[in-house]
Design an enzyme around this catalytic site. Structure first.
Site, short mmCIF file in Angstrom:
data_model
loop_
_atom_site.label_atom_id
_atom_site.label_comp_id
_atom_site.label_asym_id
_atom_site.label_seq_id
_atom_site.Cartn_x
_atom_site.Cartn_y
_atom_site.Cartn_z
N SER A 112 -17.35 5.36 1.44
CA SER A 112 -16.37 4.65 0.63
C SER A 112 -16.84 3.28 0.14
CB SER A 112 -15.06 4.47 1.43
OG SER A 112 -15.27 3.74 2.62
N SER A 128 -19.71 5.48 5.73
CA SER A 128 -19.27 4.86 4.48
C SER A 128 -20.17 3.74 3.98
CB SER A 128 -17.85 4.32 4.63
OG SER A 128 -16.93 5.38 4.75
N LYS A 145 -16.85 -5.69 0.44
CA LYS A 145 -15.99 -4.51 0.26
C LYS A 145 -14.53 -4.89 0.44
CE LYS A 145 -15.32 0.20 2.07
NZ LYS A 145 -15.69 1.15 3.15
#
Length: 606
Positions: free
Chosen positions: A286, A310, A210
């Site tokens: 996210s 997330s 990420k």
């Protein structure tokens, strides 16, 4: 504004709250009244909120309507504030575990984890009856046998990324992917296999990272267009460095909701990450890019970051496993400091076995032992023989989800009773909505403080939806923050009492499945607080209280979209949670395995 604000809540002392199944505590479903806003309306609202006086008035109305004043800011709370959700060493008697010595290297811990995993059902890489996901051990076995090489798989990966990033699919999985760097790592791994000396079972295995974690040679931008140049990335994050030490191939920076400030995975700068099960649906946020990349078969493992679900939310929406360990179990070194006391790295993986292997690789063993217990790895070979597991269920909360999710998660829980004889106990988890709002105040305040020096100079480069979020974050006062920490103290007490009689709390992972992507949101982002509140409904305790939590797929709704079940554990009980998730995976069997509409086979593809 005082005339318009409802009277504040007066909380009784936490010790006086009844946590039993017949408690008279009132359950509040998220009181979200704001309509969905996207496109031009997002821009207009951002302009209004950034206008002096007018913005303050509008934010005041929004906070009133969503009960922030009543339940957090102005509430009378008897407990003192609790500022960090870290946990000291606790003597936990976990069942069927292998204790790992602190002196072991990440590669050695991976080998310990592999020894805890049941033997693979297939000795050769033959087409399965139906769909199955290739695992870390599948890749390792293929590399050792010569049926495939890391270089061959890397080339297929790069071709797949190019295809799914093109205009026909536009999946938005990655922000950055350097083909030369990926191939260099893969060629190094191929040579190690040719020499008969792979570093571990993860050698040559692709891992997406990420864009909230440092990973050379890429900048870390947090999904923005500006933060990568404002903050220099000089070294790998600790988790990334540990995976490299195991020989893993870092596949690039996965897309994310900008600054982690949303749950949809829509990024106006780098494209919305689309759900591989239905490209017209969100992936979640996210860490949506990491979840979708695993779902689409581009890598069996990915790294995410979890500040409010997330990792776990997008994992559930994309039908993969999402794991957030206890606060402090993984190092935050090299993680963007967007929310200091609630955020940490997490793992997304194709299977529970792969989750365990990745967890063993990246667990932080650098701290002196008095600060945290030894690392226990679950012996998944013995999961079925584990007796006396007690799962706490708060029925009003558990059932506050869509009909399909409620039904599937209820059936999954019944499977655990039938297959393993594990018991569920009814409890009350008080003040769920109060905790959500307190977490929002905490996360927003910390994000504002982290970005304060850089944000003002980059306002015009921030997406419209995130500008609105940052305006809301910036409206919180020191009083708001302190009140939120008092509620944190209460929730820590409640959960500690529940864990005196239960091994884990069980919930659905989300209140809704992946909802539709709307064209008007692709360039501006969107504000969909109703769906957003439904997505975070079950995720907050893991972050606000620093508790370990894991989600595992348990089926699909009537539209073919994945549904996840969550287990929340007591501090440092990662091994128990992995046992529970593995049992759930085995009980559901092949019913959970449906091939996504966008999927790549990197091992057996000719």
């Amino acid at each position: 504004m005082g005339f318009f604000i409802p009277p504040p809540k007066v909380y009784k002392p936490a010790a006086e709250v009844d946590l039993g199944p017949d408690s008279d505590e009132h359950y509040i479903s998220p009181n979200v009244k704001a309509p969905r806003v996207a496109g031009f309306l997002v821009k207009m609202l951002a302009w209004v909120l950034e206008t002096p006086v007018l913005g303050w008035i509008v934010l005041g109305v929004l906070k009133r309507d969503n009960l922030v004043y009543k339940l957090v800011s102005d509430a009378e709370i008897p407990e003192p504030p609790l500022f960090t959700a870290t946990h000291t060493w606790q003597a936990i008697q976990e069942q069927s575990v292998r204790v790992t010595e602190s002196r072991l290297s990440p590669a050695e811990r991976v080998q310990e984890a592999v020894a805890c995993v049941p033997a693979a059902a297939q000795a050769q890489l033959e087409p399965a009856a139906g769909f199955r996901r290739w695992t870390v051990r599948d890749f390792h076995r293929a590399y050792r046998s010569g049926q495939a090489t890391p270089t061959m798989v890397a080339r297929r990966f790069l071709a797949a990324v190019e295809e799914c990033s093109g205009p026909d699919l536009n999946m938005g999985f990655f922000i950055s992917c350097d083909p030369a760097d990926v191939l260099r790592q893969a060629e190094d791994s191929t040579r190690r296999y040719q020499q008969g000396a792979p570093l571990s079972a993860m050698d040559g295995v692709l891992v997406a990272v990420k864009d909230e974690l440092d990973c050379l040679p890429y900048p870390t931008s947090g999904g923005t267009r500006w933060l990568g140049s404002a903050r220099r990335c000089a070294a790998d994050a600790a988790c990334v460095a540990q995976l490299r030490a195991c020989g893993a191939v870092m596949a690039g920076k996965a897309n994310m909701h900008e600054l982690g400030a949303g749950t949809s995975g829509i990024n106006p700068h780098h494209g919305a990450t689309r759900n591989p099960y239905n490209v017209g649906r969100v992936s979640g946020g996210s860490s949506g890019g990491s979840a979708a990349a695993v779902c689409a078969g581009l890598c069996p493992v990915a790294l995410g970051a979890d500040g409010g679900g997330s990792v776990r939310m997008p994992a559930a929406l994309c039908g993969v496993v999402g794991f957030k360990p206890t606060a402090g179990r993984l190092s935050n070194s090299g993680l963007l400091p967007l929310n200091w006391t609630v955020g940490m790295p997490g793992i997304l993986a194709a299977t529970v076995e792969d989750t365990l292997i990745a967890y063993a690789a990246i667990a932080d063993q650098s701290k002196p032992s008095p600060l945290q217990p030894e690392l226990n790895l679950p012996m998944l070979t013995r999961t079925r023989s584990m007796p006396s597991i007690r799962l706490a269920k708060y029925a009003k909360w558990f059932d506050d989800s869509s009909e399909d999710i409620r039904s599937l998660c209820g059936k999954a829980l019944q499977m655990l009773r039938t297959h393993y004889g594990w018991e569920s106990v009814d409890v009350t988890v008080p003040e769920i909505e109060e905790m959500r709002l307190a977490h929002y105040v905490t996360m927003g305040s910390e994000c504002t403080a982290s970005l304060a020096a850089k944000y003002l100079d980059s306002m015009s480069e921030v997406g419209w939806d995130v500008r609105i979020a940052l305006s809301a974050y910036g409206s919180f006062s020191s009083r708001d923050y302190l009140s939120a920490q008092r509620l944190r103290c209460r929730q820590m007490y409640f959960h500690e009492k529940i864990f005196e009689t239960a091994d884990a709390i069980v919930t659905p992972m989300t209140g809704v499945t992946a909802y539709a992507l709307q064209d008007d949101a692709l360039s501006t982002g969107e504000l969909d607080y109703i769906n957003g509140a439904a997505l975070v409904r079950y995720s907050i305790a893991g972050n606000f209280l620093g508790l370990p939590a894991i989600t595992v797929p348990v089926g699909y709704d009537r539209g073919g979209l994945p549904v996840g079940l969550q287990f929340i554990g007591r501090p440092w009980s990662e091994a128990t949670l992995l046992h529970l998730a593995y049992a759930m995976q085995e009980a559901c069997g092949k019913k959970v395995l449906r091939k996504p509409k966008v999927h790549y086979d990197l091992l057996t593809k000719e």
